[in-house]
Scaffold this motif. Structure first.
Motif, PDB file in Angstrom:
ATOM      1  N   VAL A   1    -110.571  15.293  69.387  1.00 35.65           N
ATOM      2  CA  VAL A   1    -109.689  14.619  70.348  1.00 35.65           C
ATOM      3  C   VAL A   1    -110.412  13.351  70.803  1.00 35.65           C
ATOM      4  O   VAL A   1    -111.606  13.396  71.104  1.00 35.65           O
ATOM      5  CB  VAL A   1    -109.462  15.556  71.563  1.00 35.65           C
ATOM      6  N   ASN A   2    -109.720  12.220  70.824  1.00 34.90           N
ATOM      7  CA  ASN A   2    -110.396  11.009  71.281  1.00 34.90           C
ATOM      8  C   ASN A   2    -110.261  10.858  72.799  1.00 34.90           C
ATOM      9  O   ASN A   2    -109.560  11.636  73.450  1.00 34.90           O
ATOM     10  CB  ASN A   2    -109.916   9.778  70.502  1.00 34.90           C
TER      11      ASN A   2
ATOM     12  N   THR B   1    -108.777   8.677  74.747  1.00 34.88           N
ATOM     13  CA  THR B   1    -107.422   8.432  75.274  1.00 34.88           C
ATOM     14  C   THR B   1    -106.632   9.731  75.329  1.00 34.88           C
ATOM     15  O   THR B   1    -105.995  10.035  76.339  1.00 34.88           O
ATOM     16  CB  THR B   1    -106.676   7.424  74.366  1.00 34.88           C
ATOM     17  N   GLU B   2    -106.713  10.476  74.251  1.00 38.89           N
ATOM     18  CA  GLU B   2    -105.987  11.753  74.203  1.00 38.89           C
ATOM     19  C   GLU B   2    -106.498  12.708  75.281  1.00 38.89           C
ATOM     20  O   GLU B   2    -105.709  13.390  75.949  1.00 38.89           O
ATOM     21  CB  GLU B   2    -106.130  12.401  72.814  1.00 38.89           C
ATOM     22  N   ALA B   3    -107.830  12.720  75.453  1.00 37.19           N
ATOM     23  CA  ALA B   3    -108.425  13.608  76.456  1.00 37.19           C
ATOM     24  C   ALA B   3    -107.970  13.185  77.852  1.00 37.19           C
ATOM     25  O   ALA B   3    -107.591  14.027  78.679  1.00 37.19           O
ATOM     26  CB  ALA B   3    -109.940  13.574  76.348  1.00 37.19           C
TER      27      ALA B   3
ATOM     28  N   GLN C   1    -105.301  11.672  78.653  1.00 36.78           N
ATOM     29  CA  GLN C   1    -103.879  11.978  78.846  1.00 36.78           C
ATOM     30  C   GLN C   1    -103.625  13.487  78.928  1.00 36.78           C
ATOM     31  O   GLN C   1    -102.495  13.924  79.105  1.00 36.78           O
ATOM     32  CB  GLN C   1    -103.067  11.436  77.650  1.00 36.78           C
TER      33      GLN C   1
ATOM     34  N   SER D   1    -103.842  15.547  76.479  1.00 32.18           N
ATOM     35  CA  SER D   1    -103.089  15.986  75.295  1.00 32.18           C
ATOM     36  C   SER D   1    -103.537  17.372  74.829  1.00 32.18           C
ATOM     37  O   SER D   1    -104.726  17.699  74.889  1.00 32.18           O
ATOM     38  CB  SER D   1    -103.298  15.007  74.141  1.00 32.18           C
TER      39      SER D   1
ATOM     40  N   VAL E   1    -104.273  20.289  72.070  1.00 32.29           N
ATOM     41  CA  VAL E   1    -104.690  20.395  70.669  1.00 32.29           C
ATOM     42  C   VAL E   1    -103.728  21.358  69.978  1.00 32.29           C
ATOM     43  O   VAL E   1    -103.558  22.496  70.418  1.00 32.29           O
ATOM     44  CB  VAL E   1    -106.141  20.914  70.571  1.00 32.29           C
TER      45      VAL E   1
ATOM     46  N   SER F   1    -105.648   9.105  61.942  1.00 34.74           N
ATOM     47  CA  SER F   1    -106.053  10.495  61.705  1.00 34.74           C
ATOM     48  C   SER F   1    -107.504  10.599  61.221  1.00 34.74           C
ATOM     49  O   SER F   1    -108.048  11.698  61.159  1.00 34.74           O
ATOM     50  CB  SER F   1    -105.104  11.170  60.712  1.00 34.74           C
TER      51      SER F   1
ATOM     52  N   GLU G   1     -94.075  16.141  64.850  1.00 38.48           N
ATOM     53  CA  GLU G   1     -95.341  16.859  64.801  1.00 38.48           C
ATOM     54  C   GLU G   1     -95.243  18.181  64.039  1.00 38.48           C
ATOM     55  O   GLU G   1     -96.140  18.552  63.303  1.00 38.48           O
ATOM     56  CB  GLU G   1     -95.833  17.138  66.212  1.00 38.48           C
TER      57      GLU G   1
END
Ligand code: ATP
Length: 341
Positions: A26-27, A29-31, A33, A35, A37, A99, A338
């Motif tokens: 997880v990058n 930004t994703e963390a 937000q 997001s 997994v 990805s 997704e």
């Protein structure tokens, strides 16, 4: 049961197409937000994907978790010896934008975590060093970019416009049926450092557009490394090739906010990826006609044909059929949700 089948399958020496899955971490930004997994490694051969319709399981020849290092990946994808032994080997990364294709194939910008390409350069020359008393080796490379269905020689700087025009690269087949890139400049390298320097020169000539994602590469990168060896005892000569390909990201044009030439770019990427999917699918389901000619990318892929001809029967087409499904959706301009991935 499927798992067992895949396991047995992977152990077969004649298995010629292998599909690996790598889960990227997880990058930030994703963390930030928060997001969720949705992909989880179940074991070395399967992943679980959470979809709105419930969990779905997918099988691969090998699954790498988010903790897998570049070293782990290279070890398992290690086909360098085969190229030196005279085989044609191709490793390519496929996936959505962001990805981790470039990270896996090339590495990070800081060069702290080198990917498959630089590691391959080192491995080639390490093997050569170990065998230099028995063989004479010659290593040469060409580096191409496929952009808007047009092949560009990356050893020719885009500054010299006239030169770039005249040096148009075409995919041709010689009398023996071996496919080659006509018009592509080939450069020799006598060390891993030299090969890496050639690669950097090539990368500097690539097209990168800052549409959706600044880091996103909008073209396919093809690195072909030919290794010729002469046996000093009996004089026999063999020639193998390692093709390393970083494909452009697959994402639907609408999502990129693309217009005009950017739209053309996105359509061209989808078209070539779709043609690649068609080829892999035809090969794996043993269709009599393999549509190689549909795009430059697949014309390039004809080289794979020689390897896969004998192996088609053994190819497990499950993942490939799924890949094909996604690609045909993209082709039809549909959204890939997704749960499809
Ligand atoms: N396994 C990983 N570990 C750490 N960082 C990663 C990993 N995979 C990807 N990244 C990071 O995620 C970002 C996106 O990865 P990358 O650029 O490789 O994606 P891509 O699939 O090549 O995208 P595109 O199709 O747009 O070229 C980069 O900043 C990269 O460094």
């Amino acid at each position: 049961d499927i798992k067992k089948e895949v396991l047995q399958y992977s152990g077969r020496p004649e298995r010629k197409i292998r599909v690996f899955c790598r889960i990227r971490p997880v990058n930030q930004t994703e963390a930030a937000q928060g997001s969720a997994v949705v992909v989880e490694k179940i074991d070395d051969y399967s992943v679980n994907v959470e979809t709105p319709r419930g969990p779905r399981e997918f099988q691969f020849d090998q699954v790498f978790s988010a903790q897998a290092t570049q070293e782990d990946l290279f070890q398992d994808a290690n086909l360098i010896q085969s190229a030196i032994d005279g085989y044609n080997v191709c490793i390519f990364a496929y996936g959505q934008t962001g990805s981790g294709k470039t990270y896996t194939m090339v590495g990070d910008k800081e060069r702290k975590n080198s990917g498959i390409m630089p590691r391959s350069f080192n491995a080639i020359f390490d093997i050569i060093q170990e065998n230099k008393t028995k063989f004479n080796f010659k290593v040469s490379a060409y580096m191409l970019e496929l952009y808007n269905d047009r092949l560009q020689d990356l050893f020719v700087s885009p500054g010299g416009e006239g030169l770039a025009q005249s040096k148009r690269v075409e995919i041709k087949r010689n009398r023996k049926g071996v496919v080659f890139a006509q018009g592509a400049e080939t450069k020799e390298a006598s060390s891993a450092q030299q090969l890496y320097a050639l690669f950097q020169q090539a990368c500097a000539n690539r097209h990168i557009a800052a549409t959706m994602n600044v880091e996103s590469s909008r073209s396919h990168l093809i690195v072909g490394i030919k290794v010729e060896s002469k046996n000093l005892t009996n004089g026999s000569i063999s020639s193998g090739k390692l093709s390393l390909v970083d494909l452009a990201g697959s994402e639907r044009a609408a999502k990129t906010g693309a217009k005009d030439h950017k739209l053309k770019e996105a359509n061209s990427i989808n078209k070539s990826l779709s043609a690649l999917g068609d080829v892999i699918s035809a090969l794996s389901s043993e269709l009599p006609h393999v549509p190689y000619r549909n795009s430059k990318l697949t014309q390039y892929a004809t080289r794979v044909k020689a390897i896969t001809n004998n192996a088609q029967r053994f190819v497990d087409s499950k993942e490939i059929a799924h890949l094909k499904e996604i690609i045909s959706k993209l082709k039809a301009g549909q959204t890939v949700e997704e749960e499809d991935i």
